[in-house]
Scaffold this motif. Structure first.
Motif, PDB file in Angstrom:
ATOM      1  N   LEU A 179       3.426  40.177 -31.043  1.00  0.00           N
ATOM      2  CA  LEU A 179       2.630  41.315 -30.609  1.00  0.00           C
ATOM      3  C   LEU A 179       2.928  41.654 -29.151  1.00  0.00           C
ATOM      4  CD1 LEU A 179       0.552  43.341 -31.560  1.00  0.00           C
ATOM      5  CD2 LEU A 179      -1.229  41.679 -31.020  1.00  0.00           C
ATOM      6  N   ARG A 180       3.065  40.635 -28.328  1.00  0.00           N
ATOM      7  CA  ARG A 180       3.371  40.850 -26.915  1.00  0.00           C
ATOM      8  C   ARG A 180       4.704  41.580 -26.740  1.00  0.00           C
ATOM      9  NH1 ARG A 180       6.423  39.233 -23.138  1.00  0.00           N
ATOM     10  NH2 ARG A 180       7.403  37.555 -24.291  1.00  0.00           N
TER      11      ARG A 180
ATOM     12  N   VAL B 131      14.113  52.936 -30.744  1.00  0.00           N
ATOM     13  CA  VAL B 131      13.708  51.529 -30.698  1.00  0.00           C
ATOM     14  C   VAL B 131      12.235  51.443 -30.288  1.00  0.00           C
ATOM     15  CG1 VAL B 131      14.159  49.269 -29.650  1.00  0.00           C
ATOM     16  CG2 VAL B 131      16.072  50.793 -30.181  1.00  0.00           C
ATOM     17  N   LYS B 132      11.863  52.236 -29.323  1.00  0.00           N
ATOM     18  CA  LYS B 132      10.483  52.284 -28.848  1.00  0.00           C
ATOM     19  C   LYS B 132       9.532  52.698 -29.982  1.00  0.00           C
ATOM     20  CE  LYS B 132       7.954  54.248 -24.958  1.00  0.00           C
ATOM     21  NZ  LYS B 132       8.043  54.965 -23.700  1.00  0.00           N
ATOM     22  N   ALA B 133       9.923  53.703 -30.753  1.00  0.00           N
ATOM     23  CA  ALA B 133       9.098  54.173 -31.867  1.00  0.00           C
ATOM     24  C   ALA B 133       9.009  53.116 -32.966  1.00  0.00           C
ATOM     25  CB  ALA B 133       9.663  55.475 -32.428  1.00  0.00           C
ATOM     26  N   PHE B 134      10.105  52.424 -33.242  1.00  0.00           N
ATOM     27  CA  PHE B 134      10.087  51.351 -34.236  1.00  0.00           C
ATOM     28  C   PHE B 134       9.070  50.287 -33.828  1.00  0.00           C
ATOM     29  CE2 PHE B 134      11.350  47.178 -35.738  1.00  0.00           C
ATOM     30  CZ  PHE B 134      11.496  47.385 -37.104  1.00  0.00           C
ATOM     31  N   ALA B 135       9.129  49.878 -32.565  1.00  0.00           N
ATOM     32  CA  ALA B 135       8.199  48.863 -32.059  1.00  0.00           C
ATOM     33  C   ALA B 135       6.757  49.349 -32.177  1.00  0.00           C
ATOM     34  CB  ALA B 135       8.535  48.512 -30.613  1.00  0.00           C
ATOM     35  N   ALA B 136       6.515  50.583 -31.806  1.00  0.00           N
ATOM     36  CA  ALA B 136       5.150  51.130 -31.850  1.00  0.00           C
ATOM     37  C   ALA B 136       4.608  51.158 -33.279  1.00  0.00           C
ATOM     38  CB  ALA B 136       5.129  52.531 -31.251  1.00  0.00           C
TER      39      ALA B 136
ATOM     40  N   VAL C 169       0.668  46.584 -37.589  1.00  0.00           N
ATOM     41  CA  VAL C 169       0.957  45.593 -38.636  1.00  0.00           C
ATOM     42  C   VAL C 169       0.841  44.188 -38.055  1.00  0.00           C
ATOM     43  CG1 VAL C 169       2.726  44.732 -40.236  1.00  0.00           C
ATOM     44  CG2 VAL C 169       2.467  47.202 -39.872  1.00  0.00           C
ATOM     45  N   LEU C 170       1.418  43.985 -36.883  1.00  0.00           N
ATOM     46  CA  LEU C 170       1.364  42.669 -36.241  1.00  0.00           C
ATOM     47  C   LEU C 170      -0.053  42.309 -35.805  1.00  0.00           C
ATOM     48  CD1 LEU C 170       4.661  42.916 -34.197  1.00  0.00           C
ATOM     49  CD2 LEU C 170       4.239  41.455 -36.197  1.00  0.00           C
TER      50      LEU C 170
ATOM     51  N   GLU D 269      -2.737  43.157 -37.417  1.00  0.00           N
ATOM     52  CA  GLU D 269      -3.383  42.720 -38.654  1.00  0.00           C
ATOM     53  C   GLU D 269      -2.905  41.326 -39.053  1.00  0.00           C
ATOM     54  OE1 GLU D 269      -5.773  42.420 -41.956  1.00  0.00           O
ATOM     55  OE2 GLU D 269      -5.935  43.683 -40.192  1.00  0.00           O
ATOM     56  N   HIS D 270      -1.621  41.054 -38.902  1.00  0.00           N
ATOM     57  CA  HIS D 270      -1.096  39.723 -39.205  1.00  0.00           C
ATOM     58  C   HIS D 270      -1.775  38.671 -38.325  1.00  0.00           C
ATOM     59  CE1 HIS D 270       3.011  41.254 -40.928  1.00  0.00           C
ATOM     60  NE2 HIS D 270       1.978  41.613 -41.672  1.00  0.00           N
ATOM     61  N   LEU D 271      -1.948  38.968 -37.063  1.00  0.00           N
ATOM     62  CA  LEU D 271      -2.600  38.025 -36.152  1.00  0.00           C
ATOM     63  C   LEU D 271      -4.035  37.770 -36.589  1.00  0.00           C
ATOM     64  CD1 LEU D 271      -2.687  36.249 -33.649  1.00  0.00           C
ATOM     65  CD2 LEU D 271      -3.131  38.318 -32.287  1.00  0.00           C
ATOM     66  N   ARG D 272      -4.767  38.834 -36.924  1.00  0.00           N
ATOM     67  CA  ARG D 272      -6.150  38.650 -37.403  1.00  0.00           C
ATOM     68  C   ARG D 272      -6.175  37.782 -38.663  1.00  0.00           C
ATOM     69  NH1 ARG D 272      -6.675  43.982 -35.456  1.00  0.00           N
ATOM     70  NH2 ARG D 272      -6.094  44.914 -37.446  1.00  0.00           N
ATOM     71  N   MET D 273      -5.260  38.034 -39.570  1.00  0.00           N
ATOM     72  CA  MET D 273      -5.197  37.249 -40.806  1.00  0.00           C
ATOM     73  C   MET D 273      -4.866  35.782 -40.506  1.00  0.00           C
ATOM     74  SD  MET D 273      -3.099  39.930 -43.213  1.00  0.00           S
ATOM     75  CE  MET D 273      -3.008  38.819 -44.610  1.00  0.00           C
ATOM     76  N   ALA D 274      -3.902  35.561 -39.619  1.00  0.00           N
ATOM     77  CA  ALA D 274      -3.501  34.183 -39.280  1.00  0.00           C
ATOM     78  C   ALA D 274      -4.653  33.432 -38.633  1.00  0.00           C
ATOM     79  CB  ALA D 274      -2.282  34.198 -38.356  1.00  0.00           C
ATOM     80  N   GLN D 275      -5.429  34.121 -37.806  1.00  0.00           N
ATOM     81  CA  GLN D 275      -6.564  33.480 -37.133  1.00  0.00           C
ATOM     82  C   GLN D 275      -7.652  33.062 -38.115  1.00  0.00           C
ATOM     83  OE1 GLN D 275      -7.197  36.678 -34.334  1.00  0.00           O
ATOM     84  NE2 GLN D 275      -6.244  35.532 -32.667  1.00  0.00           N
ATOM     85  N   ARG D 276      -7.699  33.704 -39.285  1.00  0.00           N
ATOM     86  CA  ARG D 276      -8.699  33.349 -40.292  1.00  0.00           C
ATOM     87  C   ARG D 276      -8.232  32.224 -41.229  1.00  0.00           C
ATOM     88  NH1 ARG D 276      -9.530  39.301 -40.493  1.00  0.00           N
ATOM     89  NH2 ARG D 276      -8.101  39.343 -42.252  1.00  0.00           N
ATOM     90  N   LEU D 277      -6.962  31.830 -41.125  1.00  0.00           N
ATOM     91  CA  LEU D 277      -6.474  30.744 -41.969  1.00  0.00           C
ATOM     92  C   LEU D 277      -7.076  29.411 -41.525  1.00  0.00           C
ATOM     93  CD1 LEU D 277      -2.683  31.665 -42.231  1.00  0.00           C
ATOM     94  CD2 LEU D 277      -4.415  31.851 -44.043  1.00  0.00           C
ATOM     95  N   PRO D 278      -7.170  28.448 -42.455  1.00  0.00           N
ATOM     96  CA  PRO D 278      -7.719  27.131 -42.081  1.00  0.00           C
ATOM     97  C   PRO D 278      -6.794  26.420 -41.083  1.00  0.00           C
ATOM     98  CG  PRO D 278      -6.797  27.066 -44.296  1.00  0.00           C
ATOM     99  CD  PRO D 278      -6.739  28.497 -43.840  1.00  0.00           C
ATOM    100  N   GLN D 279      -7.331  26.136 -39.896  1.00  0.00           N
ATOM    101  CA  GLN D 279      -6.532  25.481 -38.862  1.00  0.00           C
ATOM    102  C   GLN D 279      -7.049  24.095 -38.523  1.00  0.00           C
ATOM    103  OE1 GLN D 279      -5.490  27.950 -35.524  1.00  0.00           O
ATOM    104  NE2 GLN D 279      -5.526  29.791 -36.770  1.00  0.00           N
TER     105      GLN D 279
END
Length: 181
Positions: free
Chosen positions: A142-143, A157-162, A167-168, A170-180
């Motif tokens: 994400l950074r 390239v800038k538009a692709f990243a944006a 999506v990233l 949402e992936h981070l939110r999902m990963a944070q909800r996984l059992p750790q």
């Protein structure tokens, strides 16, 4: 840059296996790519190299999670990573072709180290370690995507990243909800 010194820099990055060396190697590769396509800045080419390695790693780690994971949430997350990052990888490959550069075809030493570490685990231990790795990885992804989206010089390239930032996130939110634990 001579072919031998470029290859030497890549070999050194692979053997060293640390993030700093991997980043230096990606910058070296990006500089070589930017020379091939002078309209592409070194920072944009570095982003493309780093993002490609990360995308390839997400797919490989997702495949590993399908084999070694235990919980259904981890397996569902892994399947989503394989699908979403697979699609993004295709988009990046098309962008690389448009920009006349050859993207890396490996995950790089840093991601390989994570893969090797996770490959030794099974069941709940795998699930916890995979979840932790996915949080860390998506924070870094994400950074770099936000940085490129804000400061990239090539509009494509800038538009692709944006486009990938939400999506990233949402992936981070999902990963944070996984059992750790």
């Amino acid at each position: 840059m001579h072919k031998a010194s470029w290859a030497g820099a890549l070999a050194l990055a692979f053997l060293a296996g640390c993030a700093e060396t991997q980043q230096a190697a990606d910058t070296t590769v990006a500089a070589a790519k930017a020379q091939v396509n002078p309209t592409l800045s070194t920072s944009d080419a570095t982003f493309m190299t780093t993002a490609t390695r990360g995308g390839l790693a997400e797919v490989r780690l997702g495949q590993l999670a399908q084999r070694n994971g235990r919980s259904e949430p981890v397996k569902r997350f892994a399947a989503k990573m394989m699908t979403d990052h697979g699609t993004a990888n295709q988009g990046m490959a098309a962008l690389a072709q448009q920009k006349q550069i050859t993207p890396p075809d490996s995950i790089g030493a840093e991601h390989q180290e994570v893969y090797d570490s996770l490959a030794k685990l099974r069941g709940r231990a795998f699930d916890r370690a995979y979840a932790k790795a996915m949080v860390q990885d998506h924070q870094e992804d994400l950074r770099i995507y936000q940085e490129e989206a804000q400061n990239g010089t090539d509009p494509d390239v800038k538009a692709f990243a944006a486009r990938q930032v939400p999506v990233l996130q949402e992936h981070l939110r999902m990963a944070q909800r996984l059992p750790q634990r």
